[in-house]
Design a protein around this motif. Structure first.
Motif, PDB file in Angstrom:
ATOM      1  N   PRO A 143     -25.507  19.955  34.173  1.00 62.20           N
ATOM      2  CA  PRO A 143     -24.786  18.759  34.601  1.00 62.20           C
ATOM      3  C   PRO A 143     -23.811  18.274  33.526  1.00 62.20           C
ATOM      4  O   PRO A 143     -24.115  18.320  32.330  1.00 62.20           O
ATOM      5  CB  PRO A 143     -25.905  17.741  34.836  1.00 62.20           C
ATOM      6  CG  PRO A 143     -27.118  18.580  35.115  1.00 62.20           C
ATOM      7  CD  PRO A 143     -26.964  19.784  34.243  1.00 62.20           C
ATOM      8  N   ASP A 144     -22.647  17.827  33.961  1.00 60.08           N
ATOM      9  CA  ASP A 144     -21.634  17.338  33.021  1.00 60.08           C
ATOM     10  C   ASP A 144     -22.028  15.990  32.444  1.00 60.08           C
ATOM     11  O   ASP A 144     -22.811  15.238  33.025  1.00 60.08           O
ATOM     12  CB  ASP A 144     -20.279  17.194  33.722  1.00 60.08           C
ATOM     13  CG  ASP A 144     -19.715  18.532  34.166  1.00 60.08           C
ATOM     14  OD1 ASP A 144     -20.042  19.545  33.531  1.00 60.08           O
ATOM     15  OD2 ASP A 144     -18.952  18.551  35.155  1.00 60.08           O
ATOM     16  N   PHE A 145     -21.466  15.667  31.278  1.00 67.65           N
ATOM     17  CA  PHE A 145     -21.575  14.313  30.737  1.00 67.65           C
ATOM     18  C   PHE A 145     -20.413  14.071  29.773  1.00 67.65           C
ATOM     19  O   PHE A 145     -19.851  15.002  29.186  1.00 67.65           O
ATOM     20  CB  PHE A 145     -22.918  14.067  30.039  1.00 67.65           C
ATOM     21  CG  PHE A 145     -23.144  14.885  28.797  1.00 67.65           C
ATOM     22  CD1 PHE A 145     -22.556  14.533  27.588  1.00 67.65           C
ATOM     23  CD2 PHE A 145     -23.965  16.004  28.826  1.00 67.65           C
ATOM     24  CE1 PHE A 145     -22.773  15.274  26.428  1.00 67.65           C
ATOM     25  CE2 PHE A 145     -24.190  16.748  27.679  1.00 67.65           C
ATOM     26  CZ  PHE A 145     -23.595  16.392  26.477  1.00 67.65           C
ATOM     27  N   SER A 146     -20.041  12.805  29.625  1.00 67.28           N
ATOM     28  CA  SER A 146     -19.014  12.380  28.678  1.00 67.28           C
ATOM     29  C   SER A 146     -19.469  11.042  28.114  1.00 67.28           C
ATOM     30  O   SER A 146     -19.552  10.048  28.843  1.00 67.28           O
ATOM     31  CB  SER A 146     -17.650  12.232  29.378  1.00 67.28           C
ATOM     32  OG  SER A 146     -16.641  11.887  28.448  1.00 67.28           O
ATOM     33  N   LEU A 147     -19.798  11.008  26.814  1.00 73.44           N
ATOM     34  CA  LEU A 147     -20.427   9.835  26.214  1.00 73.44           C
ATOM     35  C   LEU A 147     -19.765   9.454  24.896  1.00 73.44           C
ATOM     36  O   LEU A 147     -19.072  10.263  24.265  1.00 73.44           O
ATOM     37  CB  LEU A 147     -21.921  10.112  25.983  1.00 73.44           C
ATOM     38  CG  LEU A 147     -22.748  10.460  27.216  1.00 73.44           C
ATOM     39  CD1 LEU A 147     -24.094  11.040  26.799  1.00 73.44           C
ATOM     40  CD2 LEU A 147     -22.947   9.242  28.093  1.00 73.44           C
ATOM     41  N   GLU A 148     -20.025   8.236  24.480  1.00 72.24           N
ATOM     42  CA  GLU A 148     -19.460   7.728  23.231  1.00 72.24           C
ATOM     43  C   GLU A 148     -20.470   7.860  22.104  1.00 72.24           C
ATOM     44  O   GLU A 148     -21.657   7.581  22.274  1.00 72.24           O
ATOM     45  CB  GLU A 148     -19.059   6.265  23.404  1.00 72.24           C
ATOM     46  CG  GLU A 148     -18.263   5.699  22.238  1.00 72.24           C
ATOM     47  CD  GLU A 148     -17.769   4.296  22.511  1.00 72.24           C
ATOM     48  OE1 GLU A 148     -18.352   3.342  21.936  1.00 72.24           O
ATOM     49  OE2 GLU A 148     -16.831   4.152  23.314  1.00 72.24           O
ATOM     50  N   SER A 149     -19.986   8.264  20.941  1.00 69.59           N
ATOM     51  CA  SER A 149     -20.855   8.394  19.786  1.00 69.59           C
ATOM     52  C   SER A 149     -20.979   7.039  19.095  1.00 69.59           C
ATOM     53  O   SER A 149     -20.228   6.100  19.378  1.00 69.59           O
ATOM     54  CB  SER A 149     -20.292   9.421  18.803  1.00 69.59           C
ATOM     55  OG  SER A 149     -19.142   8.898  18.154  1.00 69.59           O
ATOM     56  N   ILE A 150     -21.916   6.927  18.135  1.00 64.94           N
ATOM     57  CA  ILE A 150     -22.080   5.656  17.431  1.00 64.94           C
ATOM     58  C   ILE A 150     -20.886   5.370  16.532  1.00 64.94           C
ATOM     59  O   ILE A 150     -20.716   4.247  16.043  1.00 64.94           O
ATOM     60  CB  ILE A 150     -23.391   5.644  16.608  1.00 64.94           C
ATOM     61  CG1 ILE A 150     -23.433   6.823  15.615  1.00 64.94           C
ATOM     62  CG2 ILE A 150     -24.604   5.634  17.523  1.00 64.94           C
ATOM     63  CD1 ILE A 150     -24.634   6.780  14.699  1.00 64.94           C
ATOM     64  N   GLU A 151     -20.036   6.376  16.321  1.00 64.64           N
ATOM     65  CA  GLU A 151     -18.809   6.172  15.559  1.00 64.64           C
ATOM     66  C   GLU A 151     -17.644   5.785  16.450  1.00 64.64           C
ATOM     67  O   GLU A 151     -16.522   5.570  15.982  1.00 64.64           O
ATOM     68  CB  GLU A 151     -18.441   7.456  14.784  1.00 64.64           C
ATOM     69  CG  GLU A 151     -19.364   7.805  13.642  1.00 64.64           C
ATOM     70  CD  GLU A 151     -20.571   8.605  14.113  1.00 64.64           C
ATOM     71  OE1 GLU A 151     -20.575   9.066  15.272  1.00 64.64           O
ATOM     72  OE2 GLU A 151     -21.529   8.747  13.330  1.00 64.64           O
ATOM     73  N   GLY A 152     -17.902   5.704  17.787  1.00 66.07           N
ATOM     74  CA  GLY A 152     -16.862   5.295  18.713  1.00 66.07           C
ATOM     75  C   GLY A 152     -16.023   6.432  19.270  1.00 66.07           C
ATOM     76  O   GLY A 152     -15.043   6.198  19.976  1.00 66.07           O
TER      77      GLY A 152
END
Length: 335
Positions: A32-41
């Motif tokens: 499954p695809d995903f696109s997320l933000e890291s804690i560094e933005g």
């Protein structure tokens, strides 16, 4: 080809015990695809890893075995980053950011940490246990999964990584995943090979070579009673009563009901002059024994040495009767 290891940190309470599978989605399908933000933005997408092998590890900072999985991931990254290995972690509960940062710092993590704020990845992958590890091939297909963190975790993940890198084949991977079984199987095969060789030497009258082969069979695998039994009878032929008795006693420990081992003990006791002890155990060995001709023969010898002629003749007749009925040649008795 690059390998990317993504360690997902999900802080939702789930059953911590092991499952048969780490995730509910079947292996062999597309990840499954995903696109997320890291804690560094920074925004990180699974599409960034297309054409690479990706390892996903879901973990929790408040669980010891999850933190251990994170540390194993870091060690693997340090060992394989020169070959294109990357590592990313993922956290579900942004409210525990301080705990996440603390765990990441403690593990010495040198790779990005992504925030699965809406728990989309958690739901899409169907996480069943913490930690959970999923390995995706360079074509984006789910290849392997590992539930929990067993003592073999590190070697298993590394084995899967090396297999997808093409460094090892399936047989070598199986050896990594099942090291004890492979060792056991090899030991058993070697022991059986040596035992069969000893039988051939025995049939050719090469007792010294047979004894050597049996000792090597026992060295390869020491829990096979038949190796001790054959060794014992060969030692009896060489009149080595003490050594033969030791071999038969070891066989008895492995197979307490062995008629052959008891018969051998009787023969050894005859050589040692313990005729009463020999008669006692030989009578026990003759009970419910489908092939008691050797036992009766040894009993005949014991009675003859005691001077009990009638009992000796009786036992010899029984031995001969069994030989005739079973159509066993006298030369085959020692087998």
């Amino acid at each position: 080809m690059k390998i990317t290891i993504i360690l997902f940190s999900l802080f939702v309470l789930l059953n911590p015990y092991a499952h048969a599978d780490a995730v509910s989605i079947p292996m062999g399908g597309s990840a499954p695809d995903f696109s997320l933000e890291s804690i560094e933005g920074k925004t990180v997408s699974i599409d960034d890893f297309r054409g690479k092998v990706t390892v996903l590890i879901y973990w929790r900072p408040d669980q010891k075995r999850s933190v251990l999985a994170l540390k194993d991931g870091m060690e693997l990254y340090r060992s394989y980053r020169e070959k294109g290995v990357e590592v990313v972690t993922l956290v579900a509960d942004t409210e525990k950011k301080e705990d996440v940062l603390k765990s990441v710092k403690k593990a010495g993590v040198e790779f990005p940490v992504l925030m699965d704020t809406d728990r989309k990845v958690y739901g899409d992958y169907g996480i069943r246990v913490y930690p959970s590890t999923v390995i995706i091939d360079k074509e984006g297909k789910l290849s392997y999964d590992i539930p929990g963190h067993a003592v073999t975790y590190r070697s298993a993940v590394e084995g899967y990584v090396r297999r997808l890198l093409g460094e090892i084949n399936d047989e070598e991977l199986n050896g990594i995943l099942n090291p004890h079984k492979e060792k056991k199987d090899k030991s058993a095969l070697e022991a059986e090979r040596r035992y069969n060789l000893a039988l051939k030497f025995t049939e050719s009258g090469l007792n010294d070579q047979a004894i050597d082969a049996l000792n090597k069979s026992i060295e390869a695998k020491s829990d096979i009673a038949k190796s001790y039994i054959l060794l014992g009878f060969l030692l009896l032929e060489d009149k080595e009563a003490d050594a033969a008795l030791d071999a038969f006693n070891k066989a008895i420990k492995l197979e307490p009901g062995s008629h052959d081992a008891k018969t051998g003990i009787g023969g050894a006791l005859i050589l040692k002059g313990d005729l009463d002890g020999a008669i006692e155990i030989l009578n026990d060995a003759a009970k419910a024994n489908p092939y008691p001709q050797k036992t009766y023969y040894e009993l005949g010898m014991a009675y003859e040495l005691k001077g009990e002629k009638d009992s000796a003749i009786k036992m010899y007749k029984k031995a001969l009767d069994k030989i005739v009925k079973k159509k066993i040649l006298p030369s085959s008795m020692s087998k």
